[in-house]
Design a protein around this motif. Structure first.
Motif, PDB file in Angstrom:
ATOM      1  N   ILE A  95      16.590  19.721  11.897  1.00  0.00           N
ATOM      2  CA  ILE A  95      16.703  19.055  10.590  1.00  0.00           C
ATOM      3  C   ILE A  95      15.753  17.862  10.533  1.00  0.00           C
ATOM      4  O   ILE A  95      15.044  17.666   9.541  1.00  0.00           O
ATOM      5  N   LEU A  96      15.725  17.060  11.596  1.00  0.00           N
ATOM      6  CA  LEU A  96      14.845  15.885  11.638  1.00  0.00           C
ATOM      7  C   LEU A  96      13.370  16.280  11.721  1.00  0.00           C
ATOM      8  O   LEU A  96      12.499  15.526  11.278  1.00  0.00           O
ATOM      9  N   TYR A  97      13.098  17.447  12.280  1.00  0.00           N
ATOM     10  CA  TYR A  97      11.718  17.919  12.468  1.00  0.00           C
ATOM     11  C   TYR A  97      10.990  18.080  11.133  1.00  0.00           C
ATOM     12  O   TYR A  97       9.807  17.761  11.036  1.00  0.00           O
ATOM     13  N   VAL A  98      11.702  18.545  10.115  1.00  0.00           N
ATOM     14  CA  VAL A  98      11.054  18.823   8.819  1.00  0.00           C
ATOM     15  C   VAL A  98      10.451  17.556   8.211  1.00  0.00           C
ATOM     16  O   VAL A  98       9.246  17.523   7.933  1.00  0.00           O
ATOM     17  N   PRO A  99      11.219  16.485   7.995  1.00  0.00           N
ATOM     18  CA  PRO A  99      10.590  15.290   7.432  1.00  0.00           C
ATOM     19  C   PRO A  99       9.600  14.634   8.396  1.00  0.00           C
ATOM     20  O   PRO A  99       8.617  14.030   7.962  1.00  0.00           O
ATOM     21  N   ALA A 100       9.856  14.762   9.700  1.00  0.00           N
ATOM     22  CA  ALA A 100       8.917  14.189  10.670  1.00  0.00           C
ATOM     23  C   ALA A 100       7.564  14.880  10.577  1.00  0.00           C
ATOM     24  O   ALA A 100       6.517  14.224  10.605  1.00  0.00           O
ATOM     25  N   TYR A 101       7.571  16.195  10.456  1.00  0.00           N
ATOM     26  CA  TYR A 101       6.319  16.944  10.344  1.00  0.00           C
ATOM     27  C   TYR A 101       5.663  16.663   9.000  1.00  0.00           C
ATOM     28  O   TYR A 101       4.457  16.423   8.912  1.00  0.00           O
ATOM     29  N   ALA A 102       6.456  16.682   7.930  1.00  0.00           N
ATOM     30  CA  ALA A 102       5.908  16.469   6.584  1.00  0.00           C
ATOM     31  C   ALA A 102       5.272  15.092   6.446  1.00  0.00           C
ATOM     32  O   ALA A 102       4.260  14.936   5.758  1.00  0.00           O
ATOM     33  N   SER A 103       5.835  14.100   7.138  1.00  0.00           N
ATOM     34  CA  SER A 103       5.309  12.733   7.029  1.00  0.00           C
ATOM     35  C   SER A 103       3.990  12.560   7.766  1.00  0.00           C
ATOM     36  O   SER A 103       3.228  11.657   7.471  1.00  0.00           O
ATOM     37  N   GLY A 104       3.741  13.413   8.748  1.00  0.00           N
ATOM     38  CA  GLY A 104       2.482  13.347   9.479  1.00  0.00           C
ATOM     39  C   GLY A 104       2.397  12.221  10.502  1.00  0.00           C
ATOM     40  O   GLY A 104       1.313  11.892  10.974  1.00  0.00           O
ATOM     41  N   ILE A 105       3.532  11.630  10.869  1.00  0.00           N
ATOM     42  CA  ILE A 105       3.532  10.550  11.858  1.00  0.00           C
ATOM     43  C   ILE A 105       3.188  11.150  13.229  1.00  0.00           C
ATOM     44  O   ILE A 105       3.905  12.025  13.709  1.00  0.00           O
ATOM     45  N   PRO A 106       2.105  10.678  13.848  1.00  0.00           N
ATOM     46  CA  PRO A 106       1.684  11.258  15.131  1.00  0.00           C
ATOM     47  C   PRO A 106       2.775  11.172  16.194  1.00  0.00           C
ATOM     48  O   PRO A 106       3.465  10.167  16.311  1.00  0.00           O
ATOM     49  N   MET A 107       2.921  12.234  16.935  1.00  0.00           N
ATOM     50  CA  MET A 107       3.809  12.381  18.088  1.00  0.00           C
ATOM     51  C   MET A 107       5.301  12.435  17.741  1.00  0.00           C
ATOM     52  O   MET A 107       6.093  12.870  18.577  1.00  0.00           O
ATOM     53  N   LEU A 108       5.710  12.007  16.562  1.00  0.00           N
ATOM     54  CA  LEU A 108       7.132  12.014  16.222  1.00  0.00           C
ATOM     55  C   LEU A 108       7.664  13.438  16.172  1.00  0.00           C
ATOM     56  O   LEU A 108       8.692  13.754  16.770  1.00  0.00           O
ATOM     57  N   ARG A 109       6.946  14.313  15.475  1.00  0.00           N
ATOM     58  CA  ARG A 109       7.430  15.691  15.370  1.00  0.00           C
ATOM     59  C   ARG A 109       7.463  16.365  16.731  1.00  0.00           C
ATOM     60  O   ARG A 109       8.367  17.134  17.025  1.00  0.00           O
ATOM     61  N   SER A 110       6.497  16.050  17.591  1.00  0.00           N
ATOM     62  CA  SER A 110       6.471  16.650  18.932  1.00  0.00           C
ATOM     63  C   SER A 110       7.663  16.200  19.762  1.00  0.00           C
ATOM     64  O   SER A 110       8.259  17.006  20.490  1.00  0.00           O
ATOM     65  N   ALA A 111       8.007  14.931  19.664  1.00  0.00           N
ATOM     66  CA  ALA A 111       9.163  14.421  20.409  1.00  0.00           C
ATOM     67  C   ALA A 111      10.452  15.073  19.908  1.00  0.00           C
ATOM     68  O   ALA A 111      11.298  15.486  20.716  1.00  0.00           O
TER      69      ALA A 111
END
Length: 129
Positions: A95-111
């Protein structure tokens, strides 16, 4: 219904929601003539719609491993507190991955991706050991 199966159902609902979330901006960007046509010539999807599509595609990939983990846990009668917590952790991460990826914040989506991946691994190991 085992908790792990219930979480799997929620993960499938998330996949549907991700599809809808991605489809609207993607159709706006590419146009309905293209998306409703044969798509013989691939078009690049850019920006947020592209990131939403990649997040959805990534969830399909993660969902395969998670489904395997759920099947192994349930059929192996290995469910318990650890596997239930790991299943909920997987879903929370997805669930958290979707907004993290959409926002484009480096490394957040990977973590965040790693948390879900590790939770799936924990379920498998709990069932096997």
């Amino acid at each position: 219904m085992p908790v792990e199966v219930q979480v799997l159902a929620y993960a499938a609902v998330l996949q549907y929601l991700q599809f809808v979330l991605m489809a609207v901006p993607l159709n706006i960007q590419l146009g309905t003539d293209y998306t409703g046509g044969p798509r013989d010539e691939p078009k690049e999807v850019k920006g947020v719609p592209g990131r939403l599509k990649r997040a959805m595609d990534n969830h399909f990939e993660g969902l395969i491993l998670f489904t395997i983990a759920v099947v192994v846990v349930v059929l192996g009668d290995a469910g318990g507190s650890l596997t239930a917590k790991a299943a909920w952790t997987y879903l929370g991460a997805r669930i958290l991955y979707v907004p993290a990826y959409a926002s484009g914040i480096p490394m957040l989506r990977s973590a965040i991706w790693f948390v879900g991946f590790a939770a799936t691994f924990v379920m498998l190991m709990a069932a096997l050991l």
